[in-house]
Structure formats: structure tokens, C-alpha cells
Design a protein around this motif. Structure first.
Motif, mmCIF file in Angstrom:
data_model
loop_
_atom_site.group_PDB
_atom_site.id
_atom_site.type_symbol
_atom_site.label_atom_id
_atom_site.label_comp_id
_atom_site.label_asym_id
_atom_site.label_seq_id
_atom_site.Cartn_x
_atom_site.Cartn_y
_atom_site.Cartn_z
ATOM 1 N N ASP A 6 5.028 -15.467 -7.547
ATOM 2 C CA ASP A 6 5.529 -14.645 -6.442
ATOM 3 C C ASP A 6 5.645 -13.157 -6.746
ATOM 4 O O ASP A 6 6.206 -12.408 -5.941
ATOM 5 C CB ASP A 6 6.901 -15.165 -5.997
ATOM 6 N N SER A 46 5.533 -16.847 2.075
ATOM 7 C CA SER A 46 4.070 -16.708 2.130
ATOM 8 C C SER A 46 3.598 -15.311 2.516
ATOM 9 O O SER A 46 2.430 -15.112 2.824
ATOM 10 C CB SER A 46 3.461 -17.734 3.098
ATOM 11 N N VAL A 47 4.489 -14.318 2.553
ATOM 12 C CA VAL A 47 4.126 -12.952 2.922
ATOM 13 C C VAL A 47 4.329 -12.036 1.716
ATOM 14 O O VAL A 47 5.414 -12.013 1.123
ATOM 15 C CB VAL A 47 4.968 -12.452 4.117
ATOM 16 N N TRP A 48 3.284 -11.278 1.355
ATOM 17 C CA TRP A 48 3.381 -10.322 0.264
ATOM 18 C C TRP A 48 3.879 -8.988 0.818
ATOM 19 O O TRP A 48 3.419 -8.534 1.856
ATOM 20 C CB TRP A 48 2.025 -10.107 -0.394
ATOM 21 N N ARG A 49 4.803 -8.369 0.101
ATOM 22 C CA ARG A 49 5.359 -7.088 0.530
ATOM 23 C C ARG A 49 5.554 -6.196 -0.691
ATOM 24 O O ARG A 49 6.020 -6.655 -1.728
ATOM 25 C CB ARG A 49 6.695 -7.314 1.225
ATOM 26 N N HIS A 89 6.108 -8.588 -3.965
ATOM 27 C CA HIS A 89 6.841 -9.843 -4.049
ATOM 28 C C HIS A 89 6.453 -10.689 -2.838
ATOM 29 O O HIS A 89 6.363 -10.183 -1.721
ATOM 30 C CB HIS A 89 8.356 -9.573 -4.048
ATOM 31 N N ARG A 90 6.215 -11.981 -3.090
ATOM 32 C CA ARG A 90 5.878 -12.891 -2.002
ATOM 33 C C ARG A 90 7.127 -13.646 -1.596
ATOM 34 O O ARG A 90 7.817 -14.240 -2.415
ATOM 35 C CB ARG A 90 4.787 -13.876 -2.426
ATOM 36 N N ARG A 91 7.390 -13.606 -0.301
ATOM 37 C CA ARG A 91 8.531 -14.345 0.254
ATOM 38 C C ARG A 91 8.060 -14.990 1.548
ATOM 39 O O ARG A 91 7.500 -14.320 2.408
ATOM 40 C CB ARG A 91 9.682 -13.382 0.525
#
Length: 193
Positions: free
Chosen positions: A94, A113-116, A109-111
Motif C-alpha cells: 500500500d 483501492s485508490v492511490w493518493r 498510499h493506497r486506501r
């Protein structure tokens, strides 16, 4: 030294307008830049700095050396305008660290299923995005050698209809005394020696 203030900002590719808002009366400062040249009005001091690089004005004014495009990218959550990836590393499933071709690094960071992008390093700054409103940052933390700045972003309009000439247009009243970049640097961030 702690300072608190409010700035109205307009940013488009290659240009910016920043107005330091006072509780009453005229703005404390107005900074406009179109391309490589900027103008700073210190209205209460009745001084004007003209035809200086905007990144140098911002550095002398608040301690960050960023041009209009990099500032726009940083405030929108992209760390820098030159955000092409050169290399990357994964830290578990993640977390990613990505080296930028133009220098600097971003941390994703992936949270759910979304990378930001949540942090980065660029232009001598450590950058954090601790809070978001939807997909845009609502808070940006900047740390440097002599800087610890927390920016709260609200009432953000993306892809608005702001004519460039209104954004960078500034009327310089007669009777303003000239100000040099060196004088601004000596006065320190926000005019505090």
C-alpha cells in the motif's frame, strides 16, 4: 515565529495572483506573476517591487522558492509541476515512493483501492497532505530549513473561468516607493526582521 493570515489565490498555467487579506481595509500585499516576471505591491508600506522572478519574490516573502506552476501543482496535491516519474519503489502492498524526473520525490498510499499522493520532497521542502476534501487536499504542510507552514485550502474552484488579464492585472498607484528584491529579503518573511 508564528504568524497567521489569509491569502486569496488565483493560479493558472504560468501565472498567479496572491492577495494577503487584512481583517479590515486593503490587502496587506498583492503578488502577481505572468511567466518569469512578477510584481509585488506592499500596500500599507506604499512600496512596489517590479520585474522580479516570482519564485524569488515568494522566497523573500514567505520562505518558499516556487514559481507559479510549481505552486499550483503543490497546492493541488501533485508536489511539483514536473511530475514525470523516473523510478519507483514499493513498500509493502500500500505504499510507493516515486522519484521525479525533474527532481524530488512523491509518496503514495493506497486506501480502499485508490492511490493518493500523501507526501513529497521538492525544492528543499518536505510536503505533506494530511487532509483531503474529496480528491483535493484541504490542508498542505510545508517544512524547510527555516520554515514550518500549514496551509488550509477552502472554497477551491478547479477549472474556473478566470480571465488571465484580470488575474495578472495590477494597477500601480503613483507615489509608491520602489522596493528591491534584496530589501525584501532583508526584511524577512512577511516583513518581519
Amino acid at each position: 515565529q508564528r504568524m497567521r493570515g489569509r491569502v486569496l489565490a488565483g493560479l493558472v498555467p504560468g501565472a498567479l495572483r496572491l492577495e494577503g487579506v487584512a481583517p479590515f481595509g486593503s490587502p496587506i500585499f498583492v503578488l502577481v506573476a505572468d511567466g518569469p516576471r512578477g510584481t509585488l505591491l506592499l500596500l500599507r508600506d506604499r512600496r512596489v517591487l517590479q520585474d522580479a522572478p516570482p519564485e524569488e519574490i515568494l522566497n523573500a516573502l514567505i520562505g518558499i522558492r516556487l514559481g507559479p506552476d510549481d505552486l499550483r501543482a503543490l497546492l493541488s496535491g501533485c508536489v511539483s509541476a514536473g511530475a514525470e516519474a523516473a523510478a519507483g519503489r514499493a513498500y509493502g502492498p500500500d505504499w510507493l515512493a516515486v522519484d521525479l524526473a525533474a527532481g524530488g520525490m512523491v509518496f503514495l498510499h493506497r486506501r480502499n483501492s485508490v492511490w493518493r499522493i500523501v507526501a513529497g520532497r521538492y525544492a528543499g521542502l518536505e510536503i505533506e497532505y494530511p487532509a483531503f476534501q474529496g480528491d483535493r487536499p484541504s490542508q498542505v504542510v510545508l517544512r524547510g530549513t527555516d520554515l514550518d507552514l500549514v496551509l488550509g485550502l477552502d472554497q477551491v474552484e478547479v477549472n474556473g473561468d478566470l480571465p488571465r488579464d484580470q488575474l495578472v492585472g495590477v494597477k500601480i498607484a503613483s507615489g509608491l516607493a520602489p522596493l528591491t528584491l534584496e530589501e525584501l529579503r532583508r526584511s524577512g518573511p512577511m516583513g518581519q526582521e
